[in-house]
Design an enzyme around this catalytic site. Sequence first.
Site, PDB file in Angstrom:
ATOM      1  N   ASP A  29      21.256  50.030  52.575  1.00  0.00           N
ATOM      2  CA  ASP A  29      20.057  49.668  52.264  1.00  0.00           C
ATOM      3  C   ASP A  29      19.446  48.722  53.285  1.00  0.00           C
ATOM      4  O   ASP A  29      19.812  47.761  53.529  1.00  0.00           O
ATOM      5  CB  ASP A  29      19.796  48.978  50.907  1.00  0.00           C
ATOM      6  N   HIS A  93      18.616  58.415  44.085  1.00  0.00           N
ATOM      7  CA  HIS A  93      19.407  57.726  44.599  1.00  0.00           C
ATOM      8  C   HIS A  93      20.291  56.534  43.711  1.00  0.00           C
ATOM      9  O   HIS A  93      19.604  56.142  42.922  1.00  0.00           O
ATOM     10  CB  HIS A  93      18.899  56.755  46.050  1.00  0.00           C
TER      11      HIS A  93
HETATM   12  P1  AMP Z   1      14.015  51.951  44.499  1.00  0.00           P
HETATM   13  O1  AMP Z   1      13.284  53.379  44.869  1.00  0.00           O
HETATM   14  O2  AMP Z   1      13.285  51.127  43.668  1.00  0.00           O
HETATM   15  O3  AMP Z   1      15.233  52.373  44.002  1.00  0.00           O
HETATM   16  O4  AMP Z   1      14.197  51.407  45.841  1.00  0.00           O
HETATM   17  C1  AMP Z   1      14.507  52.008  47.017  1.00  0.00           C
HETATM   18  C2  AMP Z   1      15.288  51.242  47.806  1.00  0.00           C
HETATM   19  O5  AMP Z   1      15.393  51.884  49.147  1.00  0.00           O
HETATM   20  C3  AMP Z   1      15.021  49.591  48.371  1.00  0.00           C
HETATM   21  O6  AMP Z   1      16.097  48.917  47.991  1.00  0.00           O
HETATM   22  C4  AMP Z   1      14.676  49.836  49.836  1.00  0.00           C
HETATM   23  O7  AMP Z   1      15.175  48.495  50.295  1.00  0.00           O
HETATM   24  C5  AMP Z   1      15.470  51.010  50.145  1.00  0.00           C
HETATM   25  N1  AMP Z   1      14.671  51.486  51.298  1.00  0.00           N
HETATM   26  C6  AMP Z   1      13.324  51.721  51.681  1.00  0.00           C
HETATM   27  N2  AMP Z   1      13.310  52.490  52.845  1.00  0.00           N
HETATM   28  C7  AMP Z   1      14.638  52.628  53.492  1.00  0.00           C
HETATM   29  C8  AMP Z   1      15.042  53.027  54.691  1.00  0.00           C
HETATM   30  N3  AMP Z   1      14.064  53.436  55.608  1.00  0.00           N
HETATM   31  N4  AMP Z   1      16.361  52.667  55.176  1.00  0.00           N
HETATM   32  C9  AMP Z   1      17.073  52.153  54.176  1.00  0.00           C
HETATM   33  N5  AMP Z   1      16.684  51.811  52.790  1.00  0.00           N
HETATM   34  C10 AMP Z   1      15.385  51.671  52.581  1.00  0.00           C
END
Ligand code: AMP
Length: 130
Positions: A29, A93
């Site tokens: 993340d 995820h």
């Molecule tokens: P959620 O959809 O609420 O479970 O959160 C999405 C997660 O994805 C968050 O913790 C973000 O920090 C992470 N995230 C979003 N974009 C990216 C990326 N490009 N690479 C890695 N993690 C990401």
Amino acid sequence: MSTIFSKIAKGEIPSYKIAENEDFFAFLDINPMAKGHTLVIPKKEVDYIFDLDDEVLAKLNIFAKKIAIAQKEALQCLRIGSMVIGLEVPHAHIHLIPINKESDMSLSNPRLKLSEEEFIEIANAIKAKL
Ligand code: AMP
């Protein structure tokens, strides 16, 4: 249109990859709650995790288990906490978060800011335990 996580799984957007197989992909993340905070996704694009087919959901969890075992060894934490939120990115995820106490899982905790070198070092440490 493909999700940002599909683009990550296809290598179209960079990530700190931990592991992949034919159906699943794991990467760090980018705004971690703890060092080693990892996301595991199915390559198949489904928004809501509980819309996944039973078999895909089961295999996603088995894939997550392998990652969690490696994370725990690499990061020497008490447990790997597992969490599903999915409000930000519409691609199923599981969050796998190294924790030592219950409050480490709190969503109100500030996210860590890590350097590229730190992300690479953490990813390598987890991969070495796979
Ligand atoms: P959620 O959809 O609420 O479970 O959160 C999405 C997660 O994805 C968050 O913790 C973000 O920090 C992470 N995230 C979003 N974009 C990216 C990326 N490009 N690479 C890695 N993690 C990401």
